[in-house]
Design a protein around this motif. Structure first.
Motif, PDB file in Angstrom:
ATOM      1  N   LEU A 173     -14.954  16.148   6.596  1.00 42.88           N
ATOM      2  CA  LEU A 173     -13.427  15.587   6.502  1.00 42.88           C
ATOM      3  C   LEU A 173     -13.495  14.389   5.902  1.00 42.88           C
ATOM      4  CD1 LEU A 173     -12.120  16.591   9.895  1.00 42.88           C
ATOM      5  CD2 LEU A 173     -12.005  17.996   7.892  1.00 42.88           C
ATOM      6  N   ASP A 174     -14.154  13.506   6.052  1.00 44.84           N
ATOM      7  CA  ASP A 174     -14.308  12.220   5.340  1.00 44.84           C
ATOM      8  C   ASP A 174     -14.584  12.416   3.942  1.00 44.84           C
ATOM      9  OD1 ASP A 174     -16.888  13.252   5.842  1.00 44.84           O
ATOM     10  OD2 ASP A 174     -17.661  11.240   6.521  1.00 44.84           O
ATOM     11  N   GLU A 175     -15.515  13.141   3.508  1.00 43.69           N
ATOM     12  CA  GLU A 175     -15.560  13.509   1.895  1.00 43.69           C
ATOM     13  C   GLU A 175     -14.622  13.760   1.438  1.00 43.69           C
ATOM     14  OE1 GLU A 175     -18.917  16.015   1.664  1.00 43.69           O
ATOM     15  OE2 GLU A 175     -20.177  14.419   3.049  1.00 43.69           O
ATOM     16  N   ILE A 176     -13.603  14.760   1.958  1.00 47.66           N
ATOM     17  CA  ILE A 176     -12.300  15.338   1.240  1.00 47.66           C
ATOM     18  C   ILE A 176     -11.391  14.206   1.091  1.00 47.66           C
ATOM     19  CG2 ILE A 176     -10.464  16.966   1.590  1.00 47.66           C
ATOM     20  CD1 ILE A 176     -12.337  18.866   2.940  1.00 47.66           C
ATOM     21  N   ALA A 177     -11.397  13.530   2.451  1.00 43.00           N
ATOM     22  CA  ALA A 177     -10.310  12.231   2.294  1.00 43.00           C
ATOM     23  C   ALA A 177     -10.759  11.183   1.301  1.00 43.00           C
ATOM     24  CB  ALA A 177     -10.315  11.511   3.706  1.00 43.00           C
ATOM     25  N   LEU A 178     -12.124  11.103   1.127  1.00 41.24           N
ATOM     26  CA  LEU A 178     -12.463   9.832   0.320  1.00 41.24           C
ATOM     27  C   LEU A 178     -12.182  10.527  -1.213  1.00 41.24           C
ATOM     28  CD1 LEU A 178     -15.823   8.705   1.391  1.00 41.24           C
ATOM     29  CD2 LEU A 178     -13.671   7.316   0.994  1.00 41.24           C
ATOM     30  N   SER A 179     -12.373  12.018  -1.704  1.00 42.32           N
ATOM     31  CA  SER A 179     -12.037  12.307  -2.995  1.00 42.32           C
ATOM     32  C   SER A 179     -10.514  12.418  -3.216  1.00 42.32           C
ATOM     33  CB  SER A 179     -12.710  13.664  -3.143  1.00 42.32           C
ATOM     34  OG  SER A 179     -11.776  14.715  -2.721  1.00 42.32           O
ATOM     35  N   ILE A 180      -9.644  12.544  -2.041  1.00 34.95           N
ATOM     36  CA  ILE A 180      -8.162  12.637  -2.216  1.00 34.95           C
ATOM     37  C   ILE A 180      -7.716  11.076  -2.516  1.00 34.95           C
ATOM     38  CG2 ILE A 180      -5.896  12.571  -1.233  1.00 34.95           C
ATOM     39  CD1 ILE A 180      -7.014  15.044   0.447  1.00 34.95           C
ATOM     40  N   THR A 181      -8.553  10.109  -1.886  1.00 43.11           N
ATOM     41  CA  THR A 181      -8.121   8.645  -2.201  1.00 43.11           C
ATOM     42  C   THR A 181      -8.437   8.367  -3.631  1.00 43.11           C
ATOM     43  OG1 THR A 181      -9.008   8.368   0.122  1.00 43.11           O
ATOM     44  CG2 THR A 181      -8.658   6.221  -1.226  1.00 43.11           C
ATOM     45  N   GLN A 182      -9.569   8.742  -3.829  1.00 34.36           N
ATOM     46  CA  GLN A 182     -10.012   8.336  -5.522  1.00 34.36           C
ATOM     47  C   GLN A 182      -8.972   9.269  -6.252  1.00 34.36           C
ATOM     48  OE1 GLN A 182     -12.148   6.787  -6.405  1.00 34.36           O
ATOM     49  NE2 GLN A 182     -11.785   7.037  -8.736  1.00 34.36           N
ATOM     50  N   SER A 183      -8.269  10.484  -6.067  1.00 36.56           N
ATOM     51  CA  SER A 183      -7.400  11.088  -7.155  1.00 36.56           C
ATOM     52  C   SER A 183      -6.252  10.349  -6.951  1.00 36.56           C
ATOM     53  CB  SER A 183      -7.210  12.470  -6.543  1.00 36.56           C
ATOM     54  OG  SER A 183      -6.596  12.616  -5.287  1.00 36.56           O
ATOM     55  N   LEU A 184      -5.752   9.479  -5.921  1.00 35.47           N
ATOM     56  CA  LEU A 184      -4.748   8.843  -6.002  1.00 35.47           C
ATOM     57  C   LEU A 184      -4.729   7.706  -6.743  1.00 35.47           C
ATOM     58  CD1 LEU A 184      -3.520   9.144  -2.113  1.00 35.47           C
ATOM     59  CD2 LEU A 184      -2.315  10.238  -4.142  1.00 35.47           C
ATOM     60  N   VAL A 185      -5.788   6.955  -6.479  1.00 39.34           N
ATOM     61  CA  VAL A 185      -6.260   5.749  -7.226  1.00 39.34           C
ATOM     62  C   VAL A 185      -6.278   5.921  -8.936  1.00 39.34           C
ATOM     63  CG1 VAL A 185      -7.988   4.133  -7.844  1.00 39.34           C
ATOM     64  CG2 VAL A 185      -7.391   4.659  -5.519  1.00 39.34           C
ATOM     65  N   VAL A 221       0.910  -1.162   0.018  1.00 40.36           N
ATOM     66  CA  VAL A 221      -0.057  -0.090  -0.014  1.00 40.36           C
ATOM     67  C   VAL A 221       1.004   1.376  -0.029  1.00 40.36           C
ATOM     68  CG1 VAL A 221      -1.631   1.429   1.184  1.00 40.36           C
ATOM     69  CG2 VAL A 221      -1.858  -1.128   1.409  1.00 40.36           C
ATOM     70  N   GLN A 222       0.677   2.302  -0.885  1.00 35.66           N
ATOM     71  CA  GLN A 222       1.710   3.170  -1.054  1.00 35.66           C
ATOM     72  C   GLN A 222       1.458   4.360  -0.418  1.00 35.66           C
ATOM     73  OE1 GLN A 222       1.073   2.595  -5.204  1.00 35.66           O
ATOM     74  NE2 GLN A 222       3.249   2.214  -5.480  1.00 35.66           N
ATOM     75  N   ALA A 223      -0.056   4.735  -0.106  1.00 35.59           N
ATOM     76  CA  ALA A 223      -0.689   5.931   0.796  1.00 35.59           C
ATOM     77  C   ALA A 223      -1.659   5.458   1.427  1.00 35.59           C
ATOM     78  CB  ALA A 223      -0.632   7.137  -0.306  1.00 35.59           C
ATOM     79  N   ALA A 224      -2.015   6.117   2.792  1.00 33.87           N
ATOM     80  CA  ALA A 224      -2.984   5.983   3.390  1.00 33.87           C
ATOM     81  C   ALA A 224      -3.744   7.048   3.633  1.00 33.87           C
ATOM     82  CB  ALA A 224      -2.675   5.335   4.769  1.00 33.87           C
ATOM     83  N   VAL A 225      -5.058   7.406   3.504  1.00 34.08           N
ATOM     84  CA  VAL A 225      -5.422   8.681   3.742  1.00 34.08           C
ATOM     85  C   VAL A 225      -6.673   8.587   4.855  1.00 34.08           C
ATOM     86  CG1 VAL A 225      -6.824  10.590   2.511  1.00 34.08           C
ATOM     87  CG2 VAL A 225      -5.338   8.836   1.325  1.00 34.08           C
ATOM     88  N   PHE A 226      -6.412   9.440   5.559  1.00 37.26           N
ATOM     89  CA  PHE A 226      -7.384   9.517   6.920  1.00 37.26           C
ATOM     90  C   PHE A 226      -7.948  10.808   7.180  1.00 37.26           C
ATOM     91  CE2 PHE A 226      -3.360   7.441   8.785  1.00 37.26           C
ATOM     92  CZ  PHE A 226      -3.425   6.372   8.307  1.00 37.26           C
ATOM     93  N   PRO A 227      -9.358  10.921   7.405  1.00 39.60           N
ATOM     94  CA  PRO A 227      -9.980  12.134   7.862  1.00 39.60           C
ATOM     95  C   PRO A 227      -9.767  12.112   9.418  1.00 39.60           C
ATOM     96  CG  PRO A 227     -11.563  10.311   7.509  1.00 39.60           C
ATOM     97  CD  PRO A 227     -10.167   9.821   7.173  1.00 39.60           C
ATOM     98  N   LEU A 228      -9.331  13.129  10.103  1.00 42.25           N
ATOM     99  CA  LEU A 228      -9.021  13.249  11.472  1.00 42.25           C
ATOM    100  C   LEU A 228     -10.302  12.795  12.127  1.00 42.25           C
ATOM    101  CD1 LEU A 228      -7.137  14.162  13.383  1.00 42.25           C
ATOM    102  CD2 LEU A 228      -8.232  16.159  13.487  1.00 42.25           C
ATOM    103  N   MET A 229     -11.591  13.385  11.708  1.00 41.45           N
ATOM    104  CA  MET A 229     -12.666  12.857  12.179  1.00 41.45           C
ATOM    105  C   MET A 229     -13.646  12.389  11.067  1.00 41.45           C
ATOM    106  SD  MET A 229     -13.059  13.514  15.475  1.00 41.45           S
ATOM    107  CE  MET A 229     -11.675  14.170  16.439  1.00 41.45           C
ATOM    108  N   ASN A 230     -14.592  11.694  11.533  1.00 39.55           N
ATOM    109  CA  ASN A 230     -15.532  10.973  10.383  1.00 39.55           C
ATOM    110  C   ASN A 230     -16.703  11.636  10.265  1.00 39.55           C
ATOM    111  OD1 ASN A 230     -16.417   9.157   8.747  1.00 39.55           O
ATOM    112  ND2 ASN A 230     -16.879   7.548  10.249  1.00 39.55           N
ATOM    113  N   ARG A 231     -16.402  13.225  10.164  1.00 43.53           N
ATOM    114  CA  ARG A 231     -17.692  14.061   9.965  1.00 43.53           C
ATOM    115  C   ARG A 231     -17.132  15.412   9.739  1.00 43.53           C
ATOM    116  NH1 ARG A 231     -16.859  13.539  16.116  1.00 43.53           N
ATOM    117  NH2 ARG A 231     -15.985  15.511  16.898  1.00 43.53           N
ATOM    118  N   ASP A 232     -18.221  16.310   9.533  1.00 51.33           N
ATOM    119  CA  ASP A 232     -17.812  17.822   9.176  1.00 51.33           C
ATOM    120  C   ASP A 232     -17.169  17.898   7.817  1.00 51.33           C
ATOM    121  OD1 ASP A 232     -18.649  18.382  11.703  1.00 51.33           O
ATOM    122  OD2 ASP A 232     -16.799  18.351  12.493  1.00 51.33           O
TER     123      ASP A 232
END
Ligand code: GAP
Length: 573
Positions: A482-494, A469-480
């Protein structure tokens, strides 16, 4: 740190790198499964190997069957001679590798001893399984090939290949044409090989099914100068030559240019692949200080080989382990396949300018031969043309029948014959890698434990390009958001082809630890500042340092960090 082997294997099993095969039925010794992360990492190690041999060297990859017809392995010598010395304990009936027992009791290089010599040496030694005295024990050859039947009704015997190399040799005549009859050329193969090892008790080191990556490089026997030798002339690495071994001296740190000019390494080709192997292994994550190259001793080296070296990697558990063999095998393999198959296994090398040679030519007198031998006359005249007559005539054989052709039935003329080139049987330079042994060495060398905030941090310090696994992406909190931004970064990496893992469960410290254990080199964290300034933190696994970068720069920055163009420390500035 406790026993590193136990720690590494515990982590490998728990986190899905490697585990025993079919455990639910009782694992079978000598077979392993690579789990999700292990299979991914192994693929990356193989791809790194491809980068060196296929892309850089230009040796195309081929893929041959793992089952081979008996004829291949009769020709190669495996049916007759691919055996280890075995014995059976008279007390516990365990089958044992006789030379390994002798080596464990101080007999260096025991594999070269004969069966009677080994029997004599083992007499007073204890069985490694039950500790009973081995006594008057018989040592015998055990062929390591797995035998099988091809087709129903046991019509044809076959073998699971004990090395990938023979498939390449057997394809030589087609490969020559593919490479348009020019030397040097090479072909490589990565795949499973099978050896019915006698007592495979060394985890990933001695397997009955394992992966080899082999290159067979066909060179002109009189031109063993590598065209790109300049790449490695000044490359220095530790070489444990025959003299160093015989005088118990440490390895010599020497450049490849000096190694060849001093005669330590037989030729530029061997030296080139020693250096390339050193570079590749270090790039894959083997610690440089735990890597050496040992030359085969004269009684250890195959009789036909001109020079032979093993890349040996030091393991805390297993000592120095042969991981890559690099040999100049001369024309042995091609000669053997030519003799058994009837094909030529040569390359026609044209001369720069046509040469002429004075030759004797036999011209049959068909006016007499025709009526006398009728239906056989043509064959007789062809055999005659190829014969070497004596003073009175010559005896020839056609379809098993012998004929004496007297001197007056042909003429001999001397003439200049045009010679356009020569058939050359190439020599083979072979670097042969064991991928599973590389994998184990990387695990052992890259596993680390350190105290961080009162807890043990387990970390696999894998080079980024082989980390599963080359990168991990975490939202600090699963709300507000932050999770949506983290998911979209994950998608851009993929989308960039980077294998990224999104993780939003548990405390952030725990999430970092989980990724550290599997060797993920970089972790991106989306926090509340991200909402303000569109930056995220990027954390380096090894130093645990963090830097803020623009959210939109993450894919490109990670791409550069992973391929090694960008160093994390420079990112900080
Ligand atoms: N074509 C040459 C050849 O097969 P080898 O030294 O027998 O040479 C090459 O094998 C490499 O294959 C070894 O250096 C080792 O890394 C790997 N290898 C051999 N036997 C193995 C086994 N039983 N388990 C795992 N790897 C093995």
């Amino acid at each position: 740190m406790g026993d590193i082997y136990e720690s590494v294997m515990e982590l490998a099993k728990r986190r899905g790198f490697v585990w025993p095969t079919s455990e639910c039925y009782g694992a079978v010794a000598g077979f392993i499964d690579y789990g999700p992360l292990g299979a991914m990492m192994k693929r990356k190690v193989e791809d790194l190997w491809r980068d060196f041999y296929v892309i850089r060297e230009g040796y195309y990859e081929i893929e041959c069957p793992t089952v081979g017809a008996e004829a291949i392995y009769i020709a190669s010598g495996h049916v007759k001679g691919f055996a280890d010395k075995m014995c059976q304990c008279p007390h516990c009936r365990e089958y044992l590798r006789a030379d390994h027992i002798a080596e464990a009791h101080g007999k260096a290089n025991a594999a070269v001893l004969s069966a009677p010599e080994l029997s004599a040496f083992l007499r007073l030694l204890p069985c490694p399984a039950c500790e009973g005295e081995l006594g008057d024990i018989e040592v015998f050859d055990f062929n390591l090939m797995f035998e099988t039947q091809i087709g129903p009704g046991s019509q044809r015997k076959g073998y699971l290949r004990p090395e990938t190399a023979q498939g390449i040799f057997a394809d030589f005549n087609r490969l020559v044409r593919f490479y348009r009859n020019k030397l040097p050329f090479g072909a490589v193969q990565i795949g499973k090989s099978y050896r019915n090892e006698i007592s495979p008790r060394q985890g990933m080191i001695r397997l009955r099914e394992f992966t080899q990556a082999e290159a067979e490089i066909f060179v002109h026997p009189e031109h063993k100068e590598h065209p790109n030798f300049a790449l490695y002339t000044d490359y220095e690495m530790p070489l444990l030559g025959i003299v160093q071994q015989q005088t118990s001296a440490p390895p010599l740190r020497i450049s490849m240019k000096n190694a060849v000019s001093r005669g330590l390494v037989a030729n530029e080709y061997v030296a080139y692949y020693l250096a390339l192997t050193h570079e590749l292994l270090v790039c894959a994550g083997v610690r440089e200080e735990k890597l050496r190259f040992r030359q085969h001793l004269p009684d250890e080296r195959a009789h036909y080989a001109e020079d032979c070296w093993d890349a040996e990697i030091f393991s805390e558990r297993f000592g120095w382990v042969e991981t890559v063999g690099i040999a100049d095998r001369t024309d042995y393999d091609l000669r053997a396949h030519a003799a058994h198959s009837g094909d030529s296994f040569t390359v026609f090398i044209p001369f720069d300018t046509v040469r002429y040679e004075r030759k004797r030519r036999i011209i049959p007198d068909m006016g007499v031969l025709g009526p006398r031998y009728r239906g056989k006359a043509k064959q007789i005249s062809e055999a005659l043309a190829a014969a070497d007559p004596g003073e009175d005539g010559v005896e020839i054989s056609v379809d098993g029948e012998r004929f004496f052709i007297a001197r007056d039935l042909y003429r001999e003329v001397e003439e200049d014959v045009e010679i356009r080139g020569i058939d050359v049987r190439p020599h083979v330079i072979e670097p042969s890698y064991g991928i599973d042994r590389m994998m184990y060495a990387i695990f052992e060398h890259r596993y680390d434990e350190e105290m961080v905030e009162g807890e043990i941090r387990k970390v696999l310090r894998l080079p980024p390009r082989i980390a599963p696994v080359q990168a991990a992406v975490f939202p600090l909190m699963n709300r507000d958001g932050l999770d949506e931004i983290a998911l979209s970064i994950t998608q851009s990496l993929v989308e960039q082809g980077i294998l990224a893992q999104y993780d939003d469960s548990g405390a952030i410290g725990r999430r970092y630890r989980r990724q550290d254990e599997i060797g993920t080199p970089f972790a991106i964290t989306v926090d509340y500042d991200t909402l303000e300034d569109s930056t995220v933190t990027i954390r380096d696994r090894d130093s645990m340092n963090q830097v803020r970068i623009a959210k939109n720069d993450v894919p490109e920055t990670l791409r550069l960090l992973i391929n090694g163009t960008l160093n994390f420390d420079l990112l900080k500035k």
